[in-house]
Design a protein around this motif. Structure first.
Motif, short mmCIF file in Angstrom:
data_model
loop_
_atom_site.label_atom_id
_atom_site.label_comp_id
_atom_site.label_asym_id
_atom_site.label_seq_id
_atom_site.Cartn_x
_atom_site.Cartn_y
_atom_site.Cartn_z
N PHE A 292 -2.70 7.23 1.09
CA PHE A 292 -2.27 6.02 0.40
C PHE A 292 -2.06 6.26 -1.09
O PHE A 292 -1.24 5.59 -1.72
CB PHE A 292 -3.29 4.90 0.63
N THR A 293 -2.78 7.23 -1.68
CA THR A 293 -2.53 7.59 -3.07
C THR A 293 -1.10 8.07 -3.24
O THR A 293 -0.37 7.64 -4.14
CB THR A 293 -3.51 8.68 -3.53
N GLY A 294 -0.67 8.97 -2.36
CA GLY A 294 0.68 9.49 -2.45
C GLY A 294 1.74 8.46 -2.12
O GLY A 294 2.76 8.35 -2.81
N MET A 295 1.49 7.67 -1.07
CA MET A 295 2.49 6.71 -0.62
C MET A 295 2.77 5.64 -1.68
O MET A 295 3.92 5.37 -2.02
CB MET A 295 2.01 6.04 0.67
N ILE A 296 1.72 5.03 -2.22
CA ILE A 296 1.90 3.97 -3.21
C ILE A 296 2.39 4.54 -4.53
O ILE A 296 3.25 3.95 -5.21
CB ILE A 296 0.58 3.19 -3.41
N GLY A 297 1.85 5.69 -4.92
CA GLY A 297 2.27 6.30 -6.18
C GLY A 297 3.74 6.67 -6.17
O GLY A 297 4.47 6.43 -7.14
N LEU A 298 4.21 7.26 -5.06
CA LEU A 298 5.61 7.62 -4.96
C LEU A 298 6.51 6.39 -4.99
O LEU A 298 7.57 6.40 -5.62
CB LEU A 298 5.85 8.40 -3.66
N SER A 299 6.07 5.31 -4.34
CA SER A 299 6.86 4.08 -4.33
C SER A 299 7.06 3.54 -5.74
O SER A 299 8.17 3.14 -6.12
CB SER A 299 6.17 3.04 -3.45
N LEU A 300 5.99 3.52 -6.54
CA LEU A 300 6.09 3.03 -7.92
C LEU A 300 7.02 3.90 -8.74
O LEU A 300 7.92 3.41 -9.44
CB LEU A 300 4.69 2.99 -8.56
N VAL A 301 6.83 5.21 -8.66
CA VAL A 301 7.64 6.14 -9.47
C VAL A 301 9.11 6.07 -9.06
O VAL A 301 10.00 6.10 -9.91
CB VAL A 301 7.09 7.57 -9.33
#
Length: 481
Positions: A292-301
């Motif tokens: 979830f760190t990667g999934m949400i972070g990538l979405s924001l960026v």
């Protein structure tokens, strides 16, 4: 109607109202999901209007998810103590009031503070709905009731970013980005009023007091980690930011020891310590945090990249992400067609691999096309990311909760959901900070986006490896299938 004994609400609640109550609960879930999705789309416009540093963009997401993560651990317990209907209505009204404060925010500080309040009231509201479903529906109807969440959440995830982009671009009544929060006012009031009318009251007669010390410790530990990750860049990474992150580990350890002592003394802990002696559950928490760190972070960026780097309008940015949302629907549908039961843990690992392939395609596309990249060129990579996401998330909760004892299930579910939200806050902090640091070092938007993509692929690889700690398949008798 108040139920205080272990008697199920389904024994006393008229059948017709159970389904009406379910739609009230679903409306609350939609409000939360939309608020988690729409802010990323509107963030660049909000920053232009209110000002503030790039860290403000990260806090718009992280403030909400961090407050939600901490609050979810205790939200269900509040319903046990004071009544689930009462806490649902309080949560809905508080969420609505916080949405109004977001909509009239005059500066970044007020908006972020209001987002935190939103997250806290959302954490009070959401667990009550899930608990009430278990009480209102008999076992033979439970699957059908929970099955309603899939299509509703899917439609929201597809339509949310597009709705946000349209609302910002449409500038209804001159409100601009503020309408993404103001739209919650009629929804929230309707949910609260319908909850008063249709939800049954339920509380546990043997519920114990809240673990206030535990709440303070876990809140402090999470804040000590997230705050320096987001603010450190703006302040030039002073020494105290690293001290704070190190201190968060110490406070988490103190929290764990305190919870163990509380359980040993016969008191009800915030998180059941025996859960952490189960390899599957502990491995699942770490794997979930990485995922979830990667999934949400990538979405924001990615949202920042399309709007600030490529110059897309909010609506165009929302439409650009549509292939990922549709891919998620396809992936979830494939999982539900029988693959989940057949492959178990293997499906989760296949999902992370597909998602990594999609991210790699996305990174290569951005590298080759440069600043002239079109939404159509980005679509294949995003679609594979979405399909992998659906395949991964479908079996995740069932498998991680496999082996959890019945008396641990409430604490386990709350902790796992809180970890999902904490991953969202951590992703906004880590990947957002990396992206902005690269831009500050004179990297191009495309290059910074590519690095972020490869970090996400690394987190997916970590999730793949950690999945070996999970059982091969969820146990049917323990997961309710």
């Amino acid at each position: 109607m108040t139920i205080t004994a272990p008697q199920a609400a389904s024994e006393v609640q008229p059948y017709r109202w159970r389904w009406v109550a379910l739609f009230v609960i679903l409306a609350a879930e939609v409000m939360d999901l939309l608020d988690a999705l729409v802010t990323s789309i509107a963030a660049p416009t909000i920053q232009k209007d209110l000002g503030g540093s790039s860290s403000m963009v990260q806090w718009l997401v992280a403030g909400y998810t961090l407050a939600m993560a901490v609050g979810l651990i205790t939200g269900g317990r509040l319903g046990d103590l004071y009544g689930r209907k009462r806490m649902f209505v309080i949560g809905a009204l508080g969420f609505t009031a916080a949405s109004l404060l977001c909509g009239i925010a005059a500066n970044p500080e007020m908006l972020i503070a209001s987002r935190v309040v939103q997250g806290l009231f959302g954490a009070v509201m959401l667990p009550q709905g899930l608990g009430l479903i278990k009480e209102m529906f008999p076992p033979k109807e439970m699957g059908k009731a929970f099955g309603m969440f899939g299509p509703v959440m899917t439609i929201s995830s597809v339509g949310g970013p597009i709705l946000a982009g349209w609302l910002v671009d449409a500038d209804l009544f001159g409100t601009g980005w503020r309408m993404i929060f103001l739209i919650n006012l009629p929804l929230g009031l309707a949910a609260a009023l319908a909850g008063m009318r249709f939800l049954p009251e339920f509380r546990l007669s043997n519920a114990t007091r809240l673990d206030l010390v535990g709440i303070l410790l876990v809140s402090a530990a999470a804040f000590l980690l997230i705050f320096p990750l987001i603010q450190g860049r703006d302040l030039g990474w002073p020494a105290w930011t690293f001290v704070s992150m190190a201190a968060s580990i110490v406070v988490f350890a103190v929290f764990g020891r305190y919870e163990s002592r509380r359980a040993a003394s016969g008191k009800d802990p915030l998180i059941t310590p025996s859960l952490f002696r189960k390899r599957a559950f502990t491995g699942g928490l770490v794997a979930g945090l990485a995922f979830f760190t990667g999934m949400i972070g990538l979405s924001l960026v990615f949202t920042l990249y399309t709007q600030v780097g490529l110059g897309y309008s909010p609506l165009k940015a929302g439409l650009t992400g549509l292939p990922q949302a549709i891919g998620g629907v396809v992936g979830f549908g494939l999982a539900m067609s029988g693959l989940q039961e057949k492959l178990g843990r293997g499906l989760l690992q296949i999902g992370t691999a597909v998602m990594a392939v999609g991210a790699a395609v996305l990174g290569v596309t951005i590298h080759l096309a440069g600043t002239d990249v079109s939404p159509w060129q980005l679509a294949p990579g995003l679609a594979f990311v979405g399909i992998g996401m659906g395949l991964t998330m479908a079996p995740f909760f069932d498998i991680v909760l496999s082996g959890v004892e019945p008396h641990e299930s409430g604490s386990a579910s709350g902790t796992l959901t809180a970890t999902q939200q904490l991953g969202g806050a951590l992703g906004s902090a880590l990947l957002g900070t990396l992206f902005f640091d690269l831009l500050k070092s004179q990297w191009s938007f495309g290059s910074a986006m590519q690095v972020t993509v490869w970090v996400e692929i690394g987190l997916l690889a970590l999730t793949f490896v950690l999945a070996y700690l999970l059982p091969r398949k969820a146990l049917a008798e323990q997961t309710g299938h």
